[in-house]
Design an enzyme around this catalytic site. Structure first.
Site, mmCIF file in Angstrom:
data_model
loop_
_atom_site.group_PDB
_atom_site.id
_atom_site.type_symbol
_atom_site.label_atom_id
_atom_site.label_comp_id
_atom_site.label_asym_id
_atom_site.label_seq_id
_atom_site.Cartn_x
_atom_site.Cartn_y
_atom_site.Cartn_z
ATOM 1 N N ARG A 1 -4.710 -1.739 -3.378
ATOM 2 C CA ARG A 1 -5.194 -1.603 -2.000
ATOM 3 C C ARG A 1 -5.775 -0.212 -1.781
ATOM 4 O O ARG A 1 -6.764 -0.039 -1.064
ATOM 5 C CB ARG A 1 -4.060 -1.882 -1.017
ATOM 6 C CG ARG A 1 -3.647 -3.335 -0.950
ATOM 7 C CD ARG A 1 -2.323 -3.521 -0.231
ATOM 8 N NE ARG A 1 -2.376 -3.092 1.170
ATOM 9 C CZ ARG A 1 -1.311 -2.997 1.954
ATOM 10 N NH1 ARG A 1 -0.097 -3.296 1.460
ATOM 11 N NH2 ARG A 1 -1.427 -2.612 3.207
ATOM 12 N N CYS B 1 0.843 4.499 5.101
ATOM 13 C CA CYS B 1 0.948 3.207 4.402
ATOM 14 C C CYS B 1 0.030 2.233 5.114
ATOM 15 O O CYS B 1 -1.035 2.624 5.588
ATOM 16 C CB CYS B 1 2.401 2.723 4.381
ATOM 17 S SG CYS B 1 3.119 2.465 6.010
#
Length: 330
Positions: A211, A288
């Site tokens: 990601r 995050c």
């Protein structure tokens, strides 16, 4: 709880030694099941289940809590004990009065030792701990290994109607602004050279490497993957180790030992910068997907003795939702 005390006499003795001296020092960030049991039996302790699951998960933290929990636990819904956000983001840091009201409803006062756990082992409980510590509630800890570790150590579970705690007064606290970063601060920080002396903080991204690089999609539909300029990839699960449940063979997580945490940090940012972080010469911001697992990195770094750590509350979701944000894919 009685079972835990009976079958872990050696651990209980060690826990009692810890309890006899803990008041003289800072309250530990992590507790094992025996220490947790002692806090609940001999102190004015409150246990909170802060289990949280990703938006695309079929599981529900609150539903599972109602089915089984550590005796006396209450459910802390991190999406409810939060403040609204202009972009509709969930579990953002609550306003001080929201936090104080929630604590009072849980029967918590500023002197209460709050122990937090989740059903993953370690996943969302560090976010709840971060919230308590950011509001100055230092008497707070995470049960390392969460509910699965409690069961593995012989701890009993509660399945009947949960007990109610008497409401207490909790004065509205002040949020430590040094522990939180907003979008404008992240934009300013990302424009600096991480190799230079002028950078304000090293940004550590807890999402998966795929990601981070943009090779894998985000779990939130329509959100671009990638990363902020001048940030480093440090997937949160590198700070954790898998354990196998004695009860049913399932896996759960606990924090790694400090030496392993240090090696993971060195692999992410290099030995020189890792040492600078640990020695307090460089500050850190963790991020995050939505501000949840960034707290795993925050707690892991705190276990290494790092104090100058902030968390980007919006994290990648807030950053990538803004059209003007620069997104790097590599």
């Amino acid at each position: 709880m009685a079972s835990l005390l009976r079958h872990n006499s050696a651990k209980l003795l060690a826990a009692r030694r810890w309890m006899s001296t803990s008041s003289k020092f800072q309250v530990p960030l992590l507790l094992n099941p025996s220490q947790t049991s002692l806090v609940l039996s001999e102190e004015d302790g409150i246990l909170l289940d802060a289990s949280w699951f990703m938006p695309n998960s079929p599981r529900s933290g609150k539903a599972e809590f109602l089915k089984k929990r550590i005796p006396g636990a209450q459910f802390l819904d991190l999406d409810e004990v939060a403040s609204p956000h202009e972009l509709g983001l969930k579990h953002m840091m609550p306003e001080p009065h929201v936090f104080a009201e929630a604590c009072g409803q849980f029967g918590i006062n500023p002197e209460t030792h709050v122990v937090i756990y989740d059903t993953h082992g370690v996943f969302s409980s560090p976010r709840a701990l971060f919230m308590f510590r950011a509001f100055g509630h230092e008497k707070s800890s995470v049960l390392n290994g969460g509910l699965p570790a409690w069961v593995d150590q012989g701890g009993q579970l509660e399945t009947e109607e949960r007990r109610r705690h008497r409401k207490k007064e909790y004065a509205i606290p002040q949020l430590d602004q040094q522990m939180i970063r907003d979008y404008e601060q992240m934009i300013s920080n990302s424009s600096l050279d991480p190799a230079g002396d002028s950078i304000s903080a090293l940004v550590l991204d807890a999402r998966s490497k795929e990601r981070f690089t943009g090779a894998a999609p985000e779990p939130r539909p329509g959100l671009s993957s990638g990363h902020m300029p001048n940030s480093f990839s440090l997937p949160f699960n590198i700070f954790l180790q898998k354990q196998t449940s004695k009860a049913d063979g399932s896996e759960y997580t606990t924090f790694r030992e400090p030496d392993d945490l240090k090696r993971a940090l060195e692999a992410a940012v290099g030995v020189e910068q890792a040492n600078a972080i640990i020695e307090g010469k460089k500050s850190v911001v963790t991020t995050c997907g939505s501000g949840m697992t960034a707290a795993v990195l925050w707690l892991g770094l705190r276990l290494l003795g790092v104090k100058d750590i902030a968390l980007y509350d919006e994290s990648w979701t807030g950053y990538a939702m803004r059209p003007s944000s620069k997104i790097v894919k590599d």
